[in-house]
Enzyme design. Structure first.
Site, PDB file in Angstrom:
ATOM      1  N   ASP A 258      12.404 -21.729  42.193  1.00 26.18           N
ATOM      2  CA  ASP A 258      12.189 -21.579  40.759  1.00 26.18           C
ATOM      3  C   ASP A 258      10.749 -21.968  40.390  1.00 26.18           C
ATOM      4  OD1 ASP A 258      13.691 -21.152  38.157  1.00 26.18           O
ATOM      5  OD2 ASP A 258      12.910 -23.162  37.777  1.00 26.18           O
TER       6      ASP A 258
ATOM      7  N   GLU B 141       9.453 -17.621  42.893  1.00 25.55           N
ATOM      8  CA  GLU B 141       9.431 -16.996  41.565  1.00 25.55           C
ATOM      9  C   GLU B 141       8.050 -17.230  40.968  1.00 25.55           C
ATOM     10  OE1 GLU B 141      11.453 -17.073  37.132  1.00 25.55           O
ATOM     11  OE2 GLU B 141      11.007 -18.916  38.195  1.00 25.55           O
TER      12      GLU B 141
HETATM   13  C1  NOJ Z   1      12.957 -19.777  35.689  1.00 22.94           C
HETATM   14  C2  NOJ Z   1      14.401 -19.404  35.650  1.00 22.94           C
HETATM   15  O1  NOJ Z   1      14.552 -18.116  36.152  1.00 22.94           O
HETATM   16  C3  NOJ Z   1      14.838 -19.549  34.202  1.00 22.94           C
HETATM   17  O2  NOJ Z   1      16.122 -19.027  34.011  1.00 22.94           O
HETATM   18  C4  NOJ Z   1      14.763 -21.003  33.838  1.00 22.94           C
HETATM   19  O3  NOJ Z   1      15.081 -21.162  32.479  1.00 22.94           O
HETATM   20  C5  NOJ Z   1      13.365 -21.561  34.094  1.00 22.94           C
HETATM   21  N1  NOJ Z   1      12.841 -21.155  35.354  1.00 22.94           N
HETATM   22  C6  NOJ Z   1      13.387 -23.067  34.095  1.00 22.94           C
HETATM   23  O4  NOJ Z   1      13.977 -23.527  35.284  1.00 22.94           O
END
Ligand code: NOJ
Ligand code: MG
Length: 535
Positions: A209, A272
């Site tokens: 993440d 990500e």
């Molecule tokens: C990215 C995630 O995909 C999203 O859903 C989340 O709210 C934020 N990171 C915080 O972890």
């Protein structure tokens, strides 16, 4: 630059030819009637996923969590939230997945914990509290306000004042999600240990993440204003996050994650990362020491235009470091669904594009059925971002509605009350679309099977052929035979002059055309796409 896979005799890693499928666990399959999907539900649906033809399942977070951000606020990195089940359920899920030939990829959330994580409870006891420096604490600015101008992704300042110590803590997301201090070696060690915990239980990789957030400017300088920001846009876009994110020191952290995975064999590390292309590809790292796949989200934001798409595909191919493997994403739990972005007819073409481009594709659950964004009445809103910035379109509930399995009440998702409305057409479900050879689901199955059976699609090089009007055409070259992909991105018939010789249509988005075509030209109906074997 195009990469010839078989220049050496080393077989490519499994994830080069794999298709990844994202499951949002709250919304996949409920088995205990609480209206929220669970791990046992995912386990029961694994045969569906194996039959679809995907290779790996990425499961969004299921760890113990107060659910302020639906699991992206983790209170224990080594457990399962009781809403989702138990560690035994998890082990059973992994065992069953592996038995069916599916890999399991977990969502690792290292940037922040829940405010209810025991580490933060200790950290916030005061300036001299144990684990104080596990999080990011700063003195107020001279005027008593926040230490700098950094913004929370979900609205407002990213700094929360704590009266106990008279300091602020930093949270890039909700105030319930304090950021960990990755400059602290003890934090790194504890987090790498969490990776090992799951690797020992047999997981095949991680999606990390917001990996580009992990390191922040050591001097905490203000972010500059974004001159392009306009009212109506999310508040986070007011600044250019040049100091609060994407710092060079993050490379060392990623190298440590890679080394941790390495000890367990052929594991996959995905990052990500929402950054412009040049910054994105830097995450492959020097000598490919970075993440294996920095998620490439370009198709999510791109205008649906042949010339534009061809341009971005080629620019991406050119920007990839030597040996780096590409990847493509059409949707996820944070962005509007493809069927809503381009319409149902073009969603088929988009599916064909995703599954014929060079690189690992990631599918979002339900897109294979044609699920669209579901309008959520204000009273039913769950997403904290929508609650903080209502009405400007940032809400993510519409893309997180339950998977549609049957035409029973609640689409076979739950016997209870679903946590979000079901939405969508009753006939749009796995059972009905399985029975219909012309359905979106049938198209996805055929595409995934064809990709598996055709080395040019899985591993071949990419060569743009044409991009003008509504036609996007490209060739995938492989010693086992070349494949031509021709997509009509418009609602009018169009044609493509064929290179000399005939070709054989292997698949059309409408699933009604196969076989040899005379040379000359390929005629495409509106919203059509073809995959052809070249003589
Ligand atoms: C990215 C995630 O995909 C999203 O859903 C989340 O709210 C934020 N990171 C915080 O972890
Ligand atoms: Mg449940």
């Amino acid at each position: 630059m195009p990469d010839i896979e078989d220049a050496t005799n080393i077989p490519p890693p499994w994830w080069h030819s794999a298709a990844i499928y994202q499951v949002y666990p709250r919304s996949f399959q409920d088995t205990d009637g609480d209206g929220i999907g669970d791990l046992e539900g995912i386990r029961q649906r694994l045969p569906y996923l194996a039959g679809l033809g995907i290779d790996a399942v990425w499961i969004s977070p299921f760890y113990p969590s107060p659910m302020a951000d639906f699991g992206y606020d983790v209170a224990d990195y080594c457990g399962v939230d009781p809403i989702f089940g138990t560690l035994d359920d998890f082990d059973a899920l992994v065992a069953e997945a592996h038995r069916l030939g599916l890999r399991i990829i977990l969502d690792f959330v290292p940037n922040h914990t829940s405010e209810r994580h025991p580490w933060f409870a200790e950290s916030r006891t005061g300036r001299t509290g144990s684990r104080r420096d596990w999080y990011i604490w700063r003195d107020p600015a001279p005027d008593g306000g926040p230490p700098n101008n950094w913004l929370s992704h979900f609205g407002g300042s990213a700094w929360e004042y704590d009266a106990v110590s008279g300091q602020y803590y930093y949270h890039a997301y909700l105030r319930e999600q304090p950021d960990l201090n990755w400059r602290n070696p003890a934090v790194r060690a504890a987090m790498l240990e969490a990776l090992r915990f799951w690797l020992q239980r047999g997981v095949d990789g991680f999606r990390v993440d917001v990996i580009w957030h992990l390191m922040k400017d050591a001097e905490f300088r203000d972010d500059p204003p974004n001159p392009a920001w306009r009212p109506g846009r999310p508040a986070i876009e007011r600044h250019l996050p040049v100091h609060s994110t994407d710092q060079p020191e993050v490379r060392d952290v990623i190298a440590e994650m890679r080394a941790t995975l390495q000890a367990f064999g052929d594991k996959l590390l995905i990052g990500e990362i929402y950054l412009p292309m040049e910054r994105l590809v830097a995450y492959y790292g020097e000598g490919l020491s970075g993440v294996h796949l920095p998620f490439n989200f370009q198709l999510i934001a791109a205008p649906w235009d042949a010339r534009h798409l061809a341009g971005l595909i080629e620019a991406y191919e050119r920007a990839l470091p030597r040996g780096a493997w590409p990847n493509w994403v059409l949707g996820n739990h944070d962005r509007s669904r493809i069927a809503s972005r381009v319409g149902m007819a073009q969603a088929r073409v988009a599916g064909m594009l995703l599954l014929t481009l060079r690189g690992t594709p990631t599918l979002y659950y339900g897109d294979e059925l044609g699920m669209a964004d579901v309008a959520i009445p204000p009273a039913a809103v769950q997403d904290p971002w929508e609650k903080n910035e209502p009405g400007i379109g940032v809400g993510r509930d519409p893309v997180r509605t339950p998977m549609r399995w049957t035409d029973e009440p609640n689409a076979g998702f739950t016997t209870g009350t679903p946590w979000l409305p079901i939405g969508g057409a009753r006939a749009m479900n796995v059972a009905a679309e399985t029975a219909d050879p012309g359905s979106m689901l049938s198209l996805y199955r055929r595409l995934l099977m064809l990709r598996r059976a055709t080395p040019a699609l899985a591993l071949g090089t990419y060569e743009g052929i044409r991009a003008d009007g509504d036609i996007l055409a490209f060739r995938r070259r492989h010693p086992d035979g070349d494949v031509l992909v021709v997509l009509n991105l418009g609602h009018h018939a169009a044609s493509l002059a064929l290179p000399a010789g005939s070709c054989t249509v292997l698949l059309s988005t409408r699933l009604d055309r196969e076989g040899e075509e005379p040379g000359g030209a390929l005629h495409l109906r509106p919203d059509d796409g073809l995959i052809c074997r070249l003589a």
